[in-house]
Design an enzyme around this catalytic site. Structure first.
Site, PDB file in Angstrom:
ATOM      1  N   LYS A  22       0.840  -1.209   0.000  1.00 34.58           N
ATOM      2  CA  LYS A  22       0.000   0.000   0.000  1.00 34.58           C
ATOM      3  C   LYS A  22       0.874   1.258   0.000  1.00 34.58           C
ATOM      4  O   LYS A  22       0.648   2.185  -0.775  1.00 34.58           O
ATOM      5  CB  LYS A  22      -0.887   0.008   1.254  1.00 34.58           C
ATOM      6  CG  LYS A  22      -1.563   1.349   1.495  1.00 34.58           C
ATOM      7  CD  LYS A  22      -2.438   1.353   2.734  1.00 34.58           C
ATOM      8  CE  LYS A  22      -1.729   1.633   4.028  1.00 34.58           C
ATOM      9  NZ  LYS A  22      -1.486   3.041   4.359  1.00 34.58           N
ATOM     10  N   ASN A  23       1.887   1.284   0.877  1.00 33.59           N
ATOM     11  CA  ASN A  23       2.643   2.522   1.057  1.00 33.59           C
ATOM     12  C   ASN A  23       3.662   2.787  -0.056  1.00 33.59           C
ATOM     13  O   ASN A  23       4.359   3.806  -0.035  1.00 33.59           O
ATOM     14  CB  ASN A  23       3.303   2.551   2.436  1.00 33.59           C
ATOM     15  CG  ASN A  23       2.263   2.779   3.525  1.00 33.59           C
ATOM     16  OD1 ASN A  23       1.111   3.119   3.228  1.00 33.59           O
ATOM     17  ND2 ASN A  23       2.648   2.583   4.773  1.00 33.59           N
ATOM     18  N   CYS A 126      -5.262  13.448  13.122  1.00 42.64           N
ATOM     19  CA  CYS A 126      -5.027  12.047  12.783  1.00 42.64           C
ATOM     20  C   CYS A 126      -5.039  11.231  14.062  1.00 42.64           C
ATOM     21  O   CYS A 126      -4.615  11.714  15.114  1.00 42.64           O
ATOM     22  CB  CYS A 126      -3.673  11.932  12.097  1.00 42.64           C
ATOM     23  SG  CYS A 126      -3.170  10.243  11.790  1.00 42.64           S
ATOM     24  N   ARG A 131       1.147  14.706  13.340  1.00 43.90           N
ATOM     25  CA  ARG A 131       1.548  14.554  11.938  1.00 43.90           C
ATOM     26  C   ARG A 131       1.531  15.865  11.135  1.00 43.90           C
ATOM     27  O   ARG A 131       0.754  16.017  10.201  1.00 43.90           O
ATOM     28  CB  ARG A 131       0.695  13.479  11.270  1.00 43.90           C
ATOM     29  CG  ARG A 131       0.779  12.150  11.989  1.00 43.90           C
ATOM     30  CD  ARG A 131       0.022  11.053  11.289  1.00 43.90           C
ATOM     31  NE  ARG A 131       0.722  10.556  10.114  1.00 43.90           N
ATOM     32  CZ  ARG A 131       0.232   9.625   9.305  1.00 43.90           C
ATOM     33  NH1 ARG A 131      -0.955   9.123   9.536  1.00 43.90           N
ATOM     34  NH2 ARG A 131       0.922   9.209   8.271  1.00 43.90           N
ATOM     35  N   ASP A 316       4.712   0.655  11.925  1.00 42.93           N
ATOM     36  CA  ASP A 316       3.501   0.044  11.362  1.00 42.93           C
ATOM     37  C   ASP A 316       3.319  -1.413  11.790  1.00 42.93           C
ATOM     38  O   ASP A 316       2.314  -2.037  11.448  1.00 42.93           O
ATOM     39  CB  ASP A 316       3.513   0.133   9.822  1.00 42.93           C
ATOM     40  CG  ASP A 316       3.303   1.554   9.334  1.00 42.93           C
ATOM     41  OD1 ASP A 316       2.934   2.419  10.147  1.00 42.93           O
ATOM     42  OD2 ASP A 316       3.517   1.803   8.132  1.00 42.93           O
ATOM     43  N   ARG A 408      -8.671  -0.496   4.436  1.00 37.17           N
ATOM     44  CA  ARG A 408      -7.762   0.502   3.874  1.00 37.17           C
ATOM     45  C   ARG A 408      -6.412  -0.114   3.534  1.00 37.17           C
ATOM     46  O   ARG A 408      -5.725   0.363   2.639  1.00 37.17           O
ATOM     47  CB  ARG A 408      -7.533   1.643   4.880  1.00 37.17           C
ATOM     48  CG  ARG A 408      -8.776   2.423   5.176  1.00 37.17           C
ATOM     49  CD  ARG A 408      -8.446   3.616   6.005  1.00 37.17           C
ATOM     50  NE  ARG A 408      -7.655   4.571   5.215  1.00 37.17           N
ATOM     51  CZ  ARG A 408      -7.423   5.812   5.577  1.00 37.17           C
ATOM     52  NH1 ARG A 408      -7.888   6.259   6.718  1.00 37.17           N
ATOM     53  NH2 ARG A 408      -6.713   6.613   4.808  1.00 37.17           N
TER      54      ARG A 408
HETATM   55  C1  EPZ Z   1       4.390   7.032   6.262  1.00 36.94           C
HETATM   56  O1  EPZ Z   1       3.660   8.118   6.828  1.00 36.94           O
HETATM   57  C2  EPZ Z   1       3.419   5.877   6.140  1.00 36.94           C
HETATM   58  N1  EPZ Z   1       2.314   6.242   5.277  1.00 36.94           N
HETATM   59  C3  EPZ Z   1       2.917   5.487   7.527  1.00 36.94           C
HETATM   60  O2  EPZ Z   1       2.087   4.345   7.386  1.00 36.94           O
HETATM   61  C4  EPZ Z   1       4.121   5.122   8.405  1.00 36.94           C
HETATM   62  O3  EPZ Z   1       3.665   4.838   9.707  1.00 36.94           O
HETATM   63  C5  EPZ Z   1       5.112   6.286   8.447  1.00 36.94           C
HETATM   64  O4  EPZ Z   1       5.488   6.653   7.089  1.00 36.94           O
HETATM   65  C6  EPZ Z   1       6.379   5.963   9.210  1.00 36.94           C
HETATM   66  O5  EPZ Z   1       6.995   4.834   8.655  1.00 36.94           O
HETATM   67  C7  EPZ Z   1       2.403   6.049   3.969  1.00 36.94           C
HETATM   68  O6  EPZ Z   1       3.427   5.643   3.446  1.00 36.94           O
HETATM   69  C8  EPZ Z   1       1.192   6.331   3.141  1.00 36.94           C
HETATM   70  P1  EPZ Z   1       6.589  10.280   8.287  1.00 36.94           P
HETATM   71  P2  EPZ Z   1       4.259   9.574   6.821  1.00 36.94           P
HETATM   72  O7  EPZ Z   1       6.579  11.541   7.509  1.00 36.94           O
HETATM   73  O8  EPZ Z   1       5.070   9.732   5.599  1.00 36.94           O
HETATM   74  C9  EPZ Z   1       6.949  13.667  11.629  1.00 36.94           C
HETATM   75  C10 EPZ Z   1       0.147   3.042   7.776  1.00 36.94           C
HETATM   76  O9  EPZ Z   1      -0.439   2.538   8.753  1.00 36.94           O
HETATM   77  N2  EPZ Z   1       6.794  14.666  10.557  1.00 36.94           N
HETATM   78  O10 EPZ Z   1       7.723   9.335   8.065  1.00 36.94           O
HETATM   79  O11 EPZ Z   1       3.162  10.519   7.058  1.00 36.94           O
HETATM   80  C11 EPZ Z   1       5.677  12.847  11.842  1.00 36.94           C
HETATM   81  O12 EPZ Z   1       4.726  13.536  12.626  1.00 36.94           O
HETATM   82  C12 EPZ Z   1       0.736   4.434   7.835  1.00 36.94           C
HETATM   83  O13 EPZ Z   1       0.252   2.488   6.667  1.00 36.94           O
HETATM   84  C13 EPZ Z   1       6.962  16.000  10.878  1.00 36.94           C
HETATM   85  O14 EPZ Z   1       7.216  16.379  12.039  1.00 36.94           O
HETATM   86  O15 EPZ Z   1       5.198   9.517   8.094  1.00 36.94           O
HETATM   87  C14 EPZ Z   1       6.227  11.620  12.502  1.00 36.94           C
HETATM   88  O16 EPZ Z   1       6.417  11.836  13.857  1.00 36.94           O
HETATM   89  C15 EPZ Z   1       0.376   5.219   9.020  1.00 36.94           C
HETATM   90  N3  EPZ Z   1       6.806  16.929   9.874  1.00 36.94           N
HETATM   91  C16 EPZ Z   1       7.593  11.437  11.815  1.00 36.94           C
HETATM   92  O17 EPZ Z   1       7.909  12.716  11.253  1.00 36.94           O
HETATM   93  C17 EPZ Z   1       6.525  16.575   8.584  1.00 36.94           C
HETATM   94  O18 EPZ Z   1       6.407  17.450   7.719  1.00 36.94           O
HETATM   95  C18 EPZ Z   1       7.619  10.408  10.700  1.00 36.94           C
HETATM   96  O19 EPZ Z   1       6.517  10.644   9.831  1.00 36.94           O
HETATM   97  C19 EPZ Z   1       6.394  15.201   8.272  1.00 36.94           C
HETATM   98  C20 EPZ Z   1       6.535  14.268   9.294  1.00 36.94           C
END
Ligand code: EPZ
Length: 429
Positions: A22-23, A126, A131, A316, A408
């Site tokens: 999915k991701n 969320c 996030r 995840d 999902r």
């Molecule tokens: C991706 O989300 C995945 N989603 C998530 O999978 C996964 O949990 C996550 O990466 C971490 O591996 C998809 O790929 C569609 P991040 P993403 O940006 O990209 C902070 C699932 O269940 N952050 O790596 O949104 C954020 O808050 C999902 O399939 C900022 O502070 O995650 C978090 O603490 C849920 N500012 C950390 O970074 C930003 O601009 C990592 O988030 C962006 C992120």
């Protein structure tokens, strides 16, 4: 709303086909916006999130056709999507759509790169944490974008096109790495991304963009170099297998006992989770066909795990591992470092009889001898599937509510599990 009924206690035996990730599928579909030629994606999972993104991209004028089944395809073969972004009619991604799926915020990179402007809603709240999207914005600014936030929208403009630059992420972020990669691929000049996410899904997207004529080097390492090109062309790309689906079923087998081949799975995508499973007492062997997971007789050992960006233990899989440790013989500790609120499953696992204590970002799990079925529900996808894992091992009947979360991210979960002997059915309505 559909529910899933599970009567626990059966071991799992047989074979489970692993779907496309999915991701990876979601950002790959979004990468289709980068070209005016056709991008063909194979092995795309049949998931609610994929259908929703199809509708969201349709709103920008993108045509997506789903190719029919081919002779010889088995029941679980992934779908083939043909993405045609020849004409982008709208550069606005409205709140009604972005709030339904956070990843659709990622259209900002390709829209900006192709059209010189994008107006994308901030995603909003969320269930698993705050996030924010500040790092996406900082990355785009480093490539010469003017950003304004107004009325809940990010207005991004690069009227003279994007310029290559140096992006240094203060923390590892998968989404902002995708945004930076996609935008920089069509920028003028060279971009370096430092402290980039190394997740396999980043590598998959980079491979696809390179097949489209992009010039990306170093994806899968913390430093990625991109030489922008004036245009990208069409390509054909197959989505890599879902490491989270793989880890989830591996944990289900470790929990119930049994012997299951996860066909099409790639062990190199989840080494750290497999090490943890071995430590907990599962036997895992790797072959050309996939991964074989076994646990016969012996009890589960407790584990100590801290989630981390790839190649660490994935957030995840945190909820699923917690389900597993609820029946270990001893005390396990799980620390969640990626999302601050990703413990919504704790209270629901407690409804099945688990003993879990939360202290900040660490959960301490006292293993119990048995879990007992109960009605449960969860507020996100991975938390929901952790309840499925718990219910498979619990005595008696459990009813999992809010099944749309599972839909999902898990293709035909109940079919895959019941084919291996689980007593699991979906109740419509
Ligand atoms: C991706 O989300 C995945 N989603 C998530 O999978 C996964 O949990 C996550 O990466 C971490 O591996 C998809 O790929 C569609 P991040 P993403 O940006 O990209 C902070 C699932 O269940 N952050 O790596 O949104 C954020 O808050 C999902 O399939 C900022 O502070 O995650 C978090 O603490 C849920 N500012 C950390 O970074 C930003 O601009 C990592 O988030 C962006 C992120």
């Amino acid at each position: 709303m559909d529910r899933i009924r599970i009567v626990g206690g059966n071991t799992l035996n047989g074979s489970i086909p692993i779907s496309g990730a999915k991701n990876a599928a979601l950002p790959l579909m979004i990468a289709g916006l980068l070209t005016d030629e056709k991008l063909v994606l194979e092995n795309v999972p049949r998931l609610a999130d994929v259908s929703l993104l199809q509708r969201i991209l349709g709103n920008h004028g993108i045509d997506i056709t789903v190719a029919g089944k081919r002779r010889g395809d088995d029941a679980y073969a992934g779908q083939t999507l043909e993405i045609d972004a020849r004409v982008i009619v709208d550069t606005t991604a409205p709140y009604e759509l972005v709030s339904k799926m956070r990843a659709s915020f990622w259209v900002i990179g390709p829209l900006l790169a192709r059209m010189g402007e994008a107006k994308v809603s901030l995603p909003g709240g969320c269930a698993i944490g705050t996030r924010p999207v500040d790092l996406h914005i900082a990355a785009l600014e480093a490539l010469g974008t003017e950003i304004e936030i107004d009325g809940g929208y990010v207005l991004a403009r690069a009227p003279k096109g994007l310029k290559g630059g140096r992006i240094v992420f203060p923390k590892v972020t998968v989404g902002a790495t995708h945004t930076a990669l996609m935008a920089a691929s069509l920028a003028d000049g060279e971009t370096t991304i430092e402290n980039a996410a190394c997740e396999p899904e980043i590598v998959d997207v980079a491979d696809c963009i390179n097949a489209m004529g992009g010039r990306i080097e170093g994806a899968g390492t913390p430093t990625i170099r991109i030489v922008g090109v004036p245009r990208l062309r069409g390509a054909r790309h197959s989505v890599l297998p879902d490491r989270i689906e793989t880890g989830t079923y591996a944990m289900a087998v470790a929990m119930t006992g049994g012997d299951v081949l996860l066909s099409g799975a790639r062990a190199d995508l989840l080494d750290s989770a497999l090490d943890t499973l071995r430590e907990a007492g599962a036997e895992i062997t790797v072959s050309n066909e996939g991964l074989r997971v076994r646990r016969n007789g012996a009890g589960l050992a407790p584990v100590e795990v801290t989630t981390a960006p790839f190649p660490g233990f994935p957030t995840d899989l945190q909820a699923q591992l917690m389900a597993l440790t609820t029946m270990a013989s001893g005390t396990s500790r799980i620390t969640e470092t990626i999302f601050e609120n990703r413990f919504m499953h704790v209270q629901e696992l407690a409804r099945l009889g688990a003993h879990i204590q939360l202290d900040g970002e660490t959960a301490t799990i006292e293993g119990v001898e048995r879990l007992k079925g109960a009605p449960v529900m969860a507020t996100d996808l991975r938390a929901s599937v952790s309840l499925v894992i718990g219910a498979l091992a619990a005595e008696g009947e459990s009813m999992i509510h809010r099944v749309y979360h599972l839909d999902r991210g898990f293709e035909r979960l109940e079919e895959k599990l019941s084919a291996c002997g689980a007593e699991i059915e979906r109740i419509a309505g």
